[in-house]
Design a protein around this motif. Structure first.
Motif, mmCIF file in Angstrom:
data_model
loop_
_atom_site.group_PDB
_atom_site.id
_atom_site.type_symbol
_atom_site.label_atom_id
_atom_site.label_comp_id
_atom_site.label_asym_id
_atom_site.label_seq_id
_atom_site.Cartn_x
_atom_site.Cartn_y
_atom_site.Cartn_z
ATOM 1 N N UNK A 103 0.815 -1.217 0.000
ATOM 2 C CA UNK A 103 0.000 0.000 0.000
ATOM 3 C C UNK A 103 0.848 1.266 0.000
ATOM 4 N N UNK A 104 2.142 1.133 0.226
ATOM 5 C CA UNK A 104 3.019 2.295 0.305
ATOM 6 C C UNK A 104 3.422 2.770 -1.084
ATOM 7 N N UNK A 105 3.817 4.011 -1.170
ATOM 8 C CA UNK A 105 4.349 4.531 -2.429
ATOM 9 C C UNK A 105 5.651 3.807 -2.748
ATOM 10 N N UNK A 106 6.085 3.902 -3.998
ATOM 11 C CA UNK A 106 7.295 3.193 -4.408
ATOM 12 C C UNK A 106 8.500 3.580 -3.553
ATOM 13 N N UNK A 107 8.684 4.890 -3.362
ATOM 14 C CA UNK A 107 9.855 5.358 -2.615
ATOM 15 C C UNK A 107 9.795 4.894 -1.159
ATOM 16 N N UNK A 108 8.664 5.134 -0.509
ATOM 17 C CA UNK A 108 8.540 4.750 0.891
ATOM 18 C C UNK A 108 8.568 3.232 1.047
ATOM 19 N N UNK A 109 7.897 2.548 0.136
ATOM 20 C CA UNK A 109 7.859 1.093 0.207
ATOM 21 C C UNK A 109 9.235 0.479 0.073
ATOM 22 N N UNK A 110 10.060 1.039 -0.809
ATOM 23 C CA UNK A 110 11.409 0.518 -1.016
ATOM 24 C C UNK A 110 12.244 0.671 0.250
ATOM 25 N N UNK A 111 12.145 1.827 0.897
ATOM 26 C CA UNK A 111 12.943 2.105 2.097
ATOM 27 C C UNK A 111 12.518 1.209 3.258
ATOM 28 N N UNK A 148 27.331 -1.481 20.967
ATOM 29 C CA UNK A 148 27.401 -0.034 20.843
ATOM 30 C C UNK A 148 27.536 0.376 19.377
ATOM 31 N N UNK A 149 28.438 -0.306 18.657
ATOM 32 C CA UNK A 149 28.658 0.018 17.247
ATOM 33 C C UNK A 149 27.390 -0.234 16.416
ATOM 34 N N UNK A 150 26.729 -1.366 16.716
ATOM 35 C CA UNK A 150 25.521 -1.717 15.955
ATOM 36 C C UNK A 150 24.423 -0.694 16.172
ATOM 37 N N UNK A 151 24.213 -0.272 17.419
ATOM 38 C CA UNK A 151 23.178 0.716 17.717
ATOM 39 C C UNK A 151 23.487 2.053 17.047
ATOM 40 N N UNK A 152 24.765 2.381 16.944
ATOM 41 C CA UNK A 152 25.171 3.656 16.349
ATOM 42 C C UNK A 152 25.014 3.684 14.830
ATOM 43 N N UNK A 153 24.692 2.545 14.240
ATOM 44 C CA UNK A 153 24.439 2.526 12.800
ATOM 45 C C UNK A 153 23.121 3.220 12.463
ATOM 46 N N UNK A 154 22.246 3.364 13.467
ATOM 47 C CA UNK A 154 20.994 4.098 13.298
ATOM 48 C C UNK A 154 21.186 5.558 13.691
ATOM 49 N N UNK A 155 20.268 6.409 13.239
ATOM 50 C CA UNK A 155 20.200 7.774 13.748
ATOM 51 C C UNK A 155 19.811 7.706 15.224
ATOM 52 N N UNK A 156 20.599 8.332 16.089
ATOM 53 C CA UNK A 156 20.416 8.207 17.535
ATOM 54 C C UNK A 156 19.030 8.638 17.992
ATOM 55 N N UNK A 211 17.151 1.920 7.473
ATOM 56 C CA UNK A 211 18.485 1.331 7.279
ATOM 57 C C UNK A 211 18.588 0.790 5.869
ATOM 58 N N UNK A 212 19.793 0.814 5.348
ATOM 59 C CA UNK A 212 20.042 0.294 4.013
ATOM 60 C C UNK A 212 21.120 -0.769 4.037
ATOM 61 N N UNK A 213 21.566 -1.132 2.871
ATOM 62 C CA UNK A 213 22.591 -2.172 2.758
ATOM 63 C C UNK A 213 23.968 -1.637 3.149
ATOM 64 N N UNK A 214 24.367 -0.531 2.530
ATOM 65 C CA UNK A 214 25.717 -0.018 2.759
ATOM 66 C C UNK A 214 25.854 0.731 4.083
ATOM 67 N N UNK A 215 24.752 1.296 4.588
ATOM 68 C CA UNK A 215 24.870 2.064 5.832
ATOM 69 C C UNK A 215 24.471 1.258 7.068
#
Length: 597
Positions: A103-111, A148-156, A211-215
């Motif tokens: 049901x999401x738009x293409x851009x939002x659905x992809x993310x 700690x490193x894993x959690x920091x991969x997200x926006x705090x 979250x993405x693949x590279x980040x």
């Protein structure tokens, strides 16, 4: 929990395999004839197989807990050639393939699609690290640094609420892996909560982390390698039953594969091939063999006595017998044939051999006997009004149609039948042929009658109509194959497959019915070189689990009959008219092709 001693043929569904002790998986696993050496290579790969072919069992065997047992310890495993850490990630829990994603738009659905996939894998990663490694193997400071490193991969700021929830359950310093696992779980909960609102409001906006693949995924897996202090050991992401994923999710997986980061992340995708919808990536074209991935198929079509499949079944069954309290020496002894029929078959073989010698029949003696003796047995039994027995290991191998589960399930039921008759497991030297035959007939009938009735409850009216036509077509084919088998003048009596003479119209009902038949595993599909030259024809092999229902021979692979779209349309509506038309057109002679040609 699986209990081999009580019934060695117990089978768990893929979702329940996590209840099976790793020691049991290791003890039951058979590497020979499974193409395992191709599967566990450090390459992105697709593992193709139908339901019941053993895909999930193979992937479970690739988990760390099983590999450590096989190698004799963690350090010993990392000292082996080409070690890896397999992270089993089921795709059939309903937690990844959310219908609301469409049901999401293409851009939002992809993310959000990729974010949900990442979180699901991350959960399995932390679960494997905390439960499948010895408690003292990973350094506590290293685990805390990893969390700690894993959690920091997200926006705090975006994960602040999830971090607080994780803190309510675990202290990160004391239980860093469990804390991190809870963090991922809370983030998945936020995504699910958002998706649940989407159908009911137009202004719902996702405000959580992404979250993405590279980040995210690639650095997360790199940090796993650092935590294990094994920078050169790849992490295998084992995506099981990936046909459950949405098409967009499959595109995300394909994009990961296209990155070719096998030294860090190696993706193993299991699915039935026809239900994996796309090989396109997200905006980057199509992944291709052999540059991006390899394919391994564990489905088997040929089940002859000398086939790899027959040998694989024998090894798997014998392993199970060895681990049980059953006193049988081998699966061949445990599943004896009908003695009367075997004696009659030997007499018929001698008659057929004399016919070959006296009439100067074409071909090799052994080929001629193999082609006609079994058919003559069916014909003789019918003349005597004796019901054909399907007892015996070889018959059950053929009836299983290349799917190991179709072998184990009826064996399980046979053992349970004897137990219900008061026979102790320690006394079961064999399954009497009459019990084997009874169970196999019930098992065959359930596929034709029981399974469609269960499926109809969840189908829309138009799909119910297709299912009805499919069952009618199956009955038409069963009647045709029965008539051919019992025709004493038939040149190729033992058939259970057909090719299609011409391309079937894409929008035709027959096309939809045949595809439904593949999905429901009534057919296996392959291609075969056209008799007329100029290409290949679609080849459909009937599920031989139906052989007892239609009283046909499940062992023949000598020929196939060629049918037209019009004939198949007739078969979807009227079995009697279908058989009359096909045999009236003399298809039984001109339409058959020799398997060995």
């Amino acid at each position: 929990m699986i209990n081999i001693s009580e019934n060695p043929f117990t089978v768990h569904s893929p979702d329940a395999l996590d209840q099976v002790p790793p020691e049991t998986i290791v003890n039951l696993f058979v590497e020979k004839h499974t193409r395992f050496s191709a599967i566990n290579q450090q390459k992105h790969s697709f593992l193709w197989g139908s339901r019941g072919s053993g895909k999930s069992f193979i992937l479970r065997y690739m988990e760390p807990q099983c590999q450590f047992i096989e190698a004799g310890g963690v350090e010993e495993f990392f000292d082996t050639n080409d070690p890896y850490i397999g992270i089993y990630t089921p795709c059939s829990k309903g937690e990844i393939d959310k219908e609301e994603l469409t049901l999401l738009s293409d851009a939002e659905g992809r993310v959000i699609t990729e974010h949900l996939l990442n979180l699901s894998i991350a959960e399995e990663v932390t679960s494997a690290l905390s439960t499948q490694f010895p408690s003292d193997y990973l350094n506590q400071d290293d685990k805390e640094e990893f969390a700690k490193r894993a959690a920091n991969l997200f926006d705090t700021a975006s994960i602040a609420a999830s971090k607080n929830r994780a803190d309510d359950y675990y202290n990160r310093s004391d239980s860093p892996l469990k804390w991190l696992n809870r963090l991922f779980e809370e983030e998945k909960r936020r995504v699910t909560h958002y998706l649940n609102k989407v159908p009911f409001t137009d202004d719902a906006r996702y405000k959580g982390a992404t979250s993405g693949y590279h980040d995210f995924l690639l650095p997360l897996i790199s940090n796993v390698q650092k935590l294990l202090r094994q920078p050169n050991v790849p992490i295998y992401i084992l995506l099981d039953d990936a046909f459950h994923l949405t098409k967009r999710q499959q595109q995300v997986v394909n994009t990961w594969i296209a990155n070719r980061d096998q030294g860090t992340i190696c993706v193993k995708v299991s699915s039935s091939k026809e239900r994996y919808e796309t090989f396109n990536t997200v905006g980057r074209g199509r992944i291709e063999i052999p540059h991006d991935y390899t394919e391994v198929s564990i489905d088997e079509i040929y089940t002859r006595n000398d086939s790899n499949y027959a040998q694989k079944v024998s090894e798997i069954a014998n392993k199970r017998l060895e681990l049980s309290d059953i006193p049988a020496d081998s699966i061949e002894d445990f599943l004896p044939k009908n003695e009367f029929e075997q004696e009659l078959l030997e007499e018929i073989k001698k008659q057929v051999e004399r016919e070959w010698e006296e009439k100067g029949q074409p071909g090799e003696r052994s080929d001629f006997i193999n082609r006609y003796a079994s058919a003559r047995l069916f014909q003789e039994l019918a003349n005597r009004k004796n019901r054909k027995s399907y007892a015996g290991f070889e018959n059950l191998v053929h009836i299983s149609s290349g799917r190991i589960r179709y072998f184990l399930d009826p064996c399980f039921l046979m053992v349970e039948e004897l137990k219900s008759n008061g026979v102790d497991i320690e006394e079961m030297e064999e399954i009497p042929p009459n019990i084997q035959d009874k169970i196999l007939r019930e098992y065959s009938r359930d596929l034709l009658i029981g399974e469609p009735e269960k499926m109809k409850k969840d189908l829309k009216p138009e799909r119910r109509s297709q299912l009805d036509k499919l069952i009618t077509l199956i009955k038409s084919l069963g009647q045709l194959f029965y008539n051919r088998l019992h025709d004493e003048d038939s040149r190729e009596p033992r058939i259970f497959s057909f090719t299609v003479r011409e391309e079937i119209d894409e929008d035709s009902e027959v096309k939809s019915v045949l595809e439904l038949g593949r999905t429901m595993q009534y057919f296996q599909k392959d291609t075969y070189s056209s008799k007329d030259g100029g290409g290949r024809e679609d080849w459909y092999i009937l599920n031989r689990r139906l052989a007892p229902q239609f009283k046909i021979d499940p062992s023949g692979f000598q020929g196939r009959i060629r049918l037209t779209q019009r004939q198949l349309e007739e078969g979807c509506n009227d079995p009697q008219e279908f058989v009359r038309r096909v045999l009236g057109d003399d298809e039984r002679q001109s339409g058959l092709e020799d398997f060995n040609q």
